[in-house]
Design a protein around this motif. Structure first.
Motif, PDB file in Angstrom:
ATOM      1  N   THR A 184       0.849  -1.199   0.000  1.00  0.00           N
ATOM      2  CA  THR A 184       0.000   0.000   0.000  1.00  0.00           C
ATOM      3  C   THR A 184       0.883   1.247   0.000  1.00  0.00           C
ATOM      4  O   THR A 184       2.010   1.183   0.507  1.00  0.00           O
ATOM      5  CB  THR A 184      -0.912   0.053   1.249  1.00  0.00           C
ATOM      6  OG1 THR A 184      -0.094  -0.021   2.416  1.00  0.00           O
ATOM      7  CG2 THR A 184      -1.926  -1.043   1.256  1.00  0.00           C
ATOM      8  N   GLU A 233      -1.220   2.645  -5.701  1.00  0.00           N
ATOM      9  CA  GLU A 233      -0.803   3.416  -6.873  1.00  0.00           C
ATOM     10  C   GLU A 233       0.706   3.641  -6.916  1.00  0.00           C
ATOM     11  O   GLU A 233       1.243   4.066  -7.935  1.00  0.00           O
ATOM     12  CB  GLU A 233      -1.552   4.753  -6.958  1.00  0.00           C
ATOM     13  CG  GLU A 233      -1.298   5.715  -5.819  1.00  0.00           C
ATOM     14  CD  GLU A 233      -2.229   5.489  -4.643  1.00  0.00           C
ATOM     15  OE1 GLU A 233      -2.858   4.431  -4.566  1.00  0.00           O
ATOM     16  OE2 GLU A 233      -2.294   6.379  -3.770  1.00  0.00           O
ATOM     17  N   ARG A 234       1.407   3.329  -5.820  1.00  0.00           N
ATOM     18  CA  ARG A 234       2.859   3.554  -5.796  1.00  0.00           C
ATOM     19  C   ARG A 234       3.644   2.314  -6.227  1.00  0.00           C
ATOM     20  O   ARG A 234       4.869   2.314  -6.209  1.00  0.00           O
ATOM     21  CB  ARG A 234       3.321   3.968  -4.399  1.00  0.00           C
ATOM     22  CG  ARG A 234       2.801   5.329  -4.020  1.00  0.00           C
ATOM     23  CD  ARG A 234       3.350   5.773  -2.693  1.00  0.00           C
ATOM     24  NE  ARG A 234       2.632   6.946  -2.225  1.00  0.00           N
ATOM     25  CZ  ARG A 234       2.678   7.404  -0.987  1.00  0.00           C
ATOM     26  NH1 ARG A 234       3.411   6.796  -0.089  1.00  0.00           N
ATOM     27  NH2 ARG A 234       1.993   8.472  -0.640  1.00  0.00           N
ATOM     28  N   VAL A 270       3.550  -1.559  -8.790  1.00  0.00           N
ATOM     29  CA  VAL A 270       2.888  -2.364  -9.818  1.00  0.00           C
ATOM     30  C   VAL A 270       3.297  -3.815  -9.599  1.00  0.00           C
ATOM     31  O   VAL A 270       4.491  -4.125  -9.545  1.00  0.00           O
ATOM     32  CB  VAL A 270       3.320  -1.919 -11.229  1.00  0.00           C
ATOM     33  CG1 VAL A 270       2.673  -2.796 -12.286  1.00  0.00           C
ATOM     34  CG2 VAL A 270       2.989  -0.459 -11.457  1.00  0.00           C
ATOM     35  N   LEU A 303       6.069   9.594  -8.267  1.00  0.00           N
ATOM     36  CA  LEU A 303       5.314   9.098  -9.423  1.00  0.00           C
ATOM     37  C   LEU A 303       5.415  10.040 -10.614  1.00  0.00           C
ATOM     38  O   LEU A 303       5.474   9.603 -11.756  1.00  0.00           O
ATOM     39  CB  LEU A 303       3.838   8.951  -9.043  1.00  0.00           C
ATOM     40  CG  LEU A 303       3.403   7.645  -8.401  1.00  0.00           C
ATOM     41  CD1 LEU A 303       1.932   7.707  -8.089  1.00  0.00           C
ATOM     42  CD2 LEU A 303       3.708   6.460  -9.286  1.00  0.00           C
TER      43      LEU A 303
END
Lengths: 58, 500
Positions: free
Chosen positions: B62, B65-66, B68, B468
């Motif tokens: 978690t 989004e940080r 893959v 990001l």
């Protein structure tokens, strides 16, 4: 006859296992679900409940 | 009951008992060991088998989004930091974390660190180095000496052993430096060594300094006492925005020794979470018979509490690493670090900030902005009003005359291998090479007092500077994370209990 016994006993077993799961998770959170998939067990329990209802009717 | 029914019932009762004993065994962990890990690049098991298993003891990464998760490939970390929860059936006293990874990082993101949440109130993580680009690759021209995991890098070979260097540094550090602050450290405390500044050059004055801005939340300050008496005072205000009671601890340390402290309980009648500010409470610490010298002031509390009119009988007062001011009028500060990280938690704090005259537009809350300053001894910060959390690896002060930083420069991404450095001292295990250009690092933590919630430790993986929206900062591939926990075995506990 034997099938009916197996279905009913399987339902009792899963009921007891789910009761154990609830107790373990209340006392030691995270321990039971680490080794068993609770959603899968609950689905099995529902199926066994339906099957045992069918056999009781017969 | 028919014999068939009897047999089948005995069978499932025994099975249930075995499951119960298995869970009890896991809970007790009689061997005193517990291993949890995940090989991200291992072939995934069929979805049916996957669904039969319980969850993994290592949670999914978690915020999602940080990172893959690739199919049968490594976990790719794209931004800093990422977190994992690690379930353990009981608390353990030691953890050994082994990470197998392939760094694709740049000089703006040279450090990977991992650690556990140690204190959930101050949200403090105990971090250890996984990979440091400077120590692995950036000091090839330097002469290096090693003693276990302790490494000394010298720009010019002057010492044959780390012992010799530490001996000379302890007695006469100024003779070794061509520039001030020529020694940088990494993951190493020089406790008992002279501070990285000349105390003899500090102005001796008994006048008091009143900090003109209200300070919010936990802070640490360095100050210099020229006399033998400490007079500290301030006004505490509870904003009552959070739901918990807000106690305050004010502690003064000389090195690691506590010399004075005060505990203030939250006895306010306002409802917690209502946002009604409590009355201001005067707090004072007066202590005599102190030795003149350098002291650290710890102001430990929640983000609900502010201290106004902080007054100390010193001319030197600097906030360490972080400052959060809550004033409505213009604010001017200086810092000795060449960069500044800024975050707003409240829309009212959004504004334009000036760092060495450069404008930084703070437009979003919770986003961490960063700006760099000019080459100088200190850097000016100007704000229209308070509310912003300012952070860096240096100190913050009202002006050059009150700036005080006794810490040795830390070899991190902001400092790098700068020309001012002649020596670098690091407690660091070099990464081990694995197949396919992977590296592995092993970290050891004492987890006895770490925060554990619902059976889970909180593991952080930090790559400062990795963002990001900045593709040039790189990424990190993680092949495997394995954590081995160690604690007392059941046999040891029984022997202890029986006093054997």
């Amino acid at each position: 006859m034997k099938k009916g016994v197996i279905v009913k006993e399987f339902f009792y077993f899963l009921s007891a296992l789910l009761l154990l799961a609830v107790l373990v998770e209340l006392i030691f959170p995270g321990l039971f679900v680490l080794f068993f998939n609770l959603a899968f067990l609950t689905a099995l329990w529902l199926i066994s409940a339906l099957l045992s209802l069918l056999y009781v009717r017969q | 009951m028919s014999s068939f029914k009897y047999k089948i019932r005995i069978f499932w009762l025994i099975l249930l008992l075995i499951i119960f004993l298995f869970l009890l065994w896991q809970k007790v962990s009689p061997s005193g060991e517990w291993t949890c890990g995940q090989d991200f690049s291992a072939n995934s098991i069929s979805s049916l088998t996957d669904s039969l298993d319980g969850r993994s003891c290592l949670s999914k990464v978690t915020p999602i989004e940080r990172a893959v998760a690739t199919n049968n490939g490594p976990l790719i970390v794209l931004a800093d930091p990422v977190y994992f929860s690690i379930f353990t059936p009981r608390a353990f006293s030691r953890a050994e974390v082994e990470i197998t990874y392939r760094p694709h990082l740049s000089s703006s993101t040279p450090i990977i660190e991992a650690g556990f949440l140690a204190d959930n109130k101050l949200w403090r993580y105990d971090l250890q180095p996984v990979y440091n680009l400077w120590l692995e690759k950036g000091l090839k021209d330097w002469q290096s000496l090693s003693m276990g995991s302790l490494h000394l890098f010298q720009r010019q070979a002057k010492f044959d052993s780390i012992f010799d260097f530490l001996g000379v540094w302890q007695n006469d550090s100024s003779s070794l430096c061509s520039t001030p602050r020529c020694l940088a450290v990494y993951n190493f405390d020089l406790d008992g060594f002279p501070p990285a500044l000349n105390l003899g050059q500090l102005k001796q004055s008994s006048e008091s300094l009143v900090f003109p801005y209200a300070i919010r939340g936990a802070h640490q300050f360095y100050f210099y006492l020229s006399g033998s008496t400490l007079n500290l005072s301030g006004e505490l205000i509870d904003r009552n925005e959070g739901k918990d009671k807000d106690s305050v601890t004010i502690a003064v340390y000389s090195g690691t020794r506590l010399v004075a402290s005060a505990e203030i309980e939250d006895k306010g009648t306002e409802i917690e979470g209502s946002g009604d500010w409590g009355e201001s409470k005067l707090v004072q610490i007066n202590k005599e018979d102190l030795a003149p010298g350098l002291y650290r002031l710890d102001f430990r509390t929640s983000d609900d509490v502010m201290i106004k009119n902080l007054s100390l009988n010193t001319q030197y007062l600097s906030a360490l690493h972080k400052i959060w001011l809550e004033n409505k009028e213009n604010i001017h500060l200086i810092t000795d670090a060449p960069y500044l990280q800024v975050k707003a938690l409240n829309p009212a704090a959004l504004q334009q900030l000036h760092f060495d005259g450069k404008v930084l537009n703070i437009k979003e809350i919770y986003y961490q902005y960063e700006t760099k300053g000019e080459e100088a001894d200190w850097h000016n910060i100007d704000l229209n009003n308070g509310g912003l959390i300012l952070e860096n690896n240096g100190v913050f002060a009202l002006g050059g005359e009150s700036l005080l930083n006794p810490d040795y420069p830390r070899l991190d991404r902001s400092l790098g291998v700068s020309p001012q450095l002649d020596y670098i001292l690091a407690d660091y295990e070099l990464a081990q090479s694995e197949r396919d250009n992977y590296l592995s690092s092993r970290l050891d933590f004492s987890t006895a007092n770490f925060y554990r919630e619902k059976g889970n430790y909180n593991l952080i993986l930090s790559i400062p500077g990795l963002k990001l929206d900045q593709a040039s900062s790189g990424y990190l591939e993680i092949k495997e994370i394995k954590v081995r926990f160690y604690g007392n075995s059941l046999w040891f506990k029984i022997r202890n209990w029986l006093n054997l």
